[in-house]
Design a protein around this motif. Structure first.
Motif, PDB file in Angstrom:
ATOM      1  N   GLU A 254       0.856  -1.179   0.000  1.00  0.00           N
ATOM      2  CA  GLU A 254       0.000   0.000   0.000  1.00  0.00           C
ATOM      3  C   GLU A 254       0.894   1.232   0.000  1.00  0.00           C
ATOM      4  OE1 GLU A 254      -3.955   1.907   2.145  1.00  0.00           O
ATOM      5  OE2 GLU A 254      -2.937   0.203   3.096  1.00  0.00           O
ATOM      6  N   ILE A 260       2.812   9.051  -2.952  1.00  0.00           N
ATOM      7  CA  ILE A 260       1.894   8.924  -4.100  1.00  0.00           C
ATOM      8  C   ILE A 260       2.394   9.721  -5.297  1.00  0.00           C
ATOM      9  CG2 ILE A 260      -0.422   9.493  -4.941  1.00  0.00           C
ATOM     10  CD1 ILE A 260      -1.478   8.804  -2.157  1.00  0.00           C
ATOM     11  N   ARG A 264       3.406   8.135  -9.002  1.00  0.00           N
ATOM     12  CA  ARG A 264       2.573   8.507 -10.145  1.00  0.00           C
ATOM     13  C   ARG A 264       3.413   9.072 -11.293  1.00  0.00           C
ATOM     14  NH1 ARG A 264      -2.705  11.367  -7.278  1.00  0.00           N
ATOM     15  NH2 ARG A 264      -3.899   9.446  -6.944  1.00  0.00           N
ATOM     16  N   MET A 273       0.153   0.862 -10.505  1.00  0.00           N
ATOM     17  CA  MET A 273      -0.600   1.379  -9.368  1.00  0.00           C
ATOM     18  C   MET A 273      -2.071   1.023  -9.532  1.00  0.00           C
ATOM     19  SD  MET A 273       1.065   5.152  -8.684  1.00  0.00           S
ATOM     20  CE  MET A 273       0.286   5.376  -7.090  1.00  0.00           C
ATOM     21  N   SER A 275      -5.987   1.623  -7.619  1.00  0.00           N
ATOM     22  CA  SER A 275      -6.695   2.407  -6.610  1.00  0.00           C
ATOM     23  C   SER A 275      -8.174   2.041  -6.603  1.00  0.00           C
ATOM     24  CB  SER A 275      -6.530   3.904  -6.848  1.00  0.00           C
ATOM     25  OG  SER A 275      -7.178   4.295  -8.027  1.00  0.00           O
ATOM     26  N   ARG A 319      -6.668  11.738  -3.421  1.00  0.00           N
ATOM     27  CA  ARG A 319      -6.802  10.365  -2.938  1.00  0.00           C
ATOM     28  C   ARG A 319      -8.165  10.164  -2.266  1.00  0.00           C
ATOM     29  NH1 ARG A 319      -2.467   7.034   0.851  1.00  0.00           N
ATOM     30  NH2 ARG A 319      -3.394   4.994   0.511  1.00  0.00           N
ATOM     31  N   LYS A 489      -9.454   6.794  -1.044  1.00  0.00           N
ATOM     32  CA  LYS A 489      -9.084   5.713  -1.953  1.00  0.00           C
ATOM     33  C   LYS A 489      -7.903   4.929  -1.374  1.00  0.00           C
ATOM     34  CE  LYS A 489     -10.377   7.916  -6.354  1.00  0.00           C
ATOM     35  NZ  LYS A 489      -9.844   8.442  -7.643  1.00  0.00           N
ATOM     36  N   ASP A 490      -7.963   3.610  -1.515  1.00  0.00           N
ATOM     37  CA  ASP A 490      -6.807   2.775  -1.210  1.00  0.00           C
ATOM     38  C   ASP A 490      -5.944   2.722  -2.467  1.00  0.00           C
ATOM     39  OD1 ASP A 490      -7.746   2.067   1.374  1.00  0.00           O
ATOM     40  OD2 ASP A 490      -9.107   0.629   0.455  1.00  0.00           O
ATOM     41  N   ILE A 491      -4.648   2.932  -2.327  1.00  0.00           N
ATOM     42  CA  ILE A 491      -3.735   2.928  -3.470  1.00  0.00           C
ATOM     43  C   ILE A 491      -2.614   1.917  -3.210  1.00  0.00           C
ATOM     44  CG2 ILE A 491      -2.146   4.299  -4.885  1.00  0.00           C
ATOM     45  CD1 ILE A 491      -3.824   6.744  -4.233  1.00  0.00           C
TER      46      ILE A 491
END
Length: 519
Positions: A254, A260, A264, A273, A275, A319, A489-491
């Motif tokens: 995670e 992030i 990205r 990635m 999400s 996010r 959001k889970d990424i």
């Protein structure tokens, strides 16, 4: 090797000497945990790590599919009587515990009674306290639970005191997994370290603060795993975990908020990635029984005063999605209008409510850097409309104790679904019976809300439930016990060789039996 790794490679060598020993085992998928699960005993699980791992070791009567709909697990079918109180389950035959014994209806009765037993003191006894006779059983006034009847070896009937429509959701929780009595009695308190279930994996090894490994169960009754096993490495530090992932020692991770942007922009990783918006809500809770937030218009003023969208898009790197109210959009079929950023309206409401601008509002937060950063931004916006703020930061247990006792004027917190039913975002958090530790930490009280949520819990007709739900959430939005921020959001990042990895908002959904490694 990128600059990030080049700079930190000496650190990796030190970490390797003290932590990770040996090479990855072929056929195993490697995950990271930041701490050991508290327990793998289903009756005692309250943490996400415990729920995520136990889902791979155990099964229940029912479960959630990938769309969060209830489906059969060990129960192949069930029926609900027209009165909404009685549930009859028919079990699959030849489902076996990993010790080789077949599961029967008696095992479910034992497992549910164990959660309610006064000796165990399970923190999740509320899942079963609506079953007839539960209160007497929990007091020790009855030797067995009268609301569970064994019809034969593969059939059981559960009777509730009154209709309760989310009951199947309760049965899909980790705490409703079936366990074998002989193994619990053999290991007693140490059953957590020697769990025996029916799942697609079983525990091979658990070295506290180091790693936990699961082996695939070739005799699993459902879809069998496509890998040899799963290894969870315990890595508390985010930086260490990122290094281990980038050199290939972890297969999935995670992404921390601070990283992030970097991933990205990195062509190597950006395409890997994933999400997904979680079943959660981040909010600023307002203490409704204390001045100044005992006035609804002052609570509304705070909702207008903060530019939540700008915070989400800049500091939080997009996010999440903005929240209009407490219920995540994935589990409802309607939309409601929330609060827009309007500081002029906020000032007007404050003046109209005779707000004392000499008041210092104390916002409590946990000892978390991200929480501090966000509340500093909240403070900035509240300063602009004339509200003075003092931030009070406490370590987690002290923070939770303070807000449960109602000491805070306001507090920063999030709520995550135990089950994908809107009721889970409304009843614990806003019903007056749940003040404090029960979940209603704003001490909100509204008779109409209490009446409607009680009605919602007793109705099975979907259209009628949806109508009531819309009224309930609209009432909460208008009463504004929270400032509604976002659904996060889970990424995640995966290695290119790991296939069929999916993000699940509920840890008990992921059985881990669809993963495979591309050779």
């Amino acid at each position: 090797m990128n600059k990030f790794l080049l700079f930190l490679f000496p650190l990796l060598l030190v970490i390797g000497c003290k932590g990770w020993q040996g090479e990855k085992i072929p056929g195993f998928v490697y995950y990271r945990l930041n701490a050991d699960p508290r327990t793998l005993d289903p009756a005692k699980i309250t943490d996400v790590a415990g729920a995520r791992i136990s889902a791979k070791i155990f099964n229940g009567l029912v479960k959630y599919n990938r769309d969060y709909k209830i489906t059969g697990d060990i129960a192949k079918k069930w029926a609900i009587d027209p009165d909404g109180r009685t549930y009859t389950f028919i079990l699959r035959k030849n489902v076996k515990f990993s010790n080789g014994r077949e599961v029967t209806a008696h095992d479910f009765k034992y497992s549910f009674e164990r959660v309610l037993s006064p000796e165990l003191r399970s923190p999740r006894s509320w899942l079963f306290d609506k079953i007839s006779g539960a209160k007497e059983f929990m007091r020790g006034d009855a030797k067995s639970l009268k609301g569970i009847t064994l019809l034969n070896k593969y059939m059981l009937k559960i009777t509730l005191d009154h209709p309760f429509s989310p009951f199947l959701d309760f049965l899909a929780q980790s705490n409703a997994y079936v366990v074998p009595k002989e193994e619990v009695e053999k290991w007693k308190e140490d059953f957590s370290s020697h769990p025996v279930g029916t799942g697609p994996y079983f525990l091979e090894y658990w070295s506290r603060s180091q790693k936990l490994s699961l082996l695939s169960n070739k005799d699993y009754f459902g879809e069998k795993p496509k890998i040899e096993g799963i290894c969870y490495r315990i890595i508390p530090d985010d930086l260490t975990a990122l290094i281990e992932f980038e050199v290939g020692n972890l297969d999935i991770i995670e992404v921390p908020q601070s990283e992030i942007k970097r991933y990205r922009k990195d062509k190597r990783w950006s395409s890997l990635m994933l999400s997904k918006t979680g079943l959660n809500i981040y909010y600023l809770g307002l203490n409704c029984k204390k001045m100044p937030f005992n006035k609804v218009n002052i609570r509304k003023a705070l909702n207008y005063a903060i530019d939540r969208k700008k915070i989400l898009e800049t500091f939080y790197w997009g996010r999440g999605i903005l929240a209009s109210g407490p219920v995540p959009p994935q589990i409802k079929n309607y939309t409601l209008t929330g609060y827009e950023y309007n500081p002029t309206k906020a000032k007007h409401l404050l003046m109209e409510s005779a707000f004392d601008f000499k008041t210092i509002v104390k916002i409590y937060i946990s000892a978390n850097t991200e929480a501090l950063d966000i509340v500093e931004l909240i403070k900035y916006y509240l300063d602009k409309v004339g509200i003075m703020v003092r931030i009070v930061q406490l370590e987690w247990s002290s923070f939770l104790d303070a807000i449960n006792k109602g000491e805070a004027d306001a507090f920063w917190l999030s709520w995550w679904a135990d089950y994908p039913n809107p009721e889970n975002f409304l009843f614990p958090t806003f019903h007056s019976a749940n003040w404090g530790a029960g979940g209603n930490r704003t001490f909100f009280k509204n008779q109409e809300f209490d009446r409607l949520i009680g009605k919602y819990q007793r109705i099975f007709n979907n259209q009628e439930r949806e109508n009531i739900l819309k009224r309930l959430e609209d009432l909460i939005i208008r009463q504004a016990p929270w400032v509604f921020f976002w659904h996060r959001k889970d990424i995640y990042l995966r290695q290119p060789w790991l296939k069929n990895f999916n993000i699940y908002s509920l840890p008990q959904v992921d059985k881990g039996n669809r993963l495979y490694i591309e050779k």
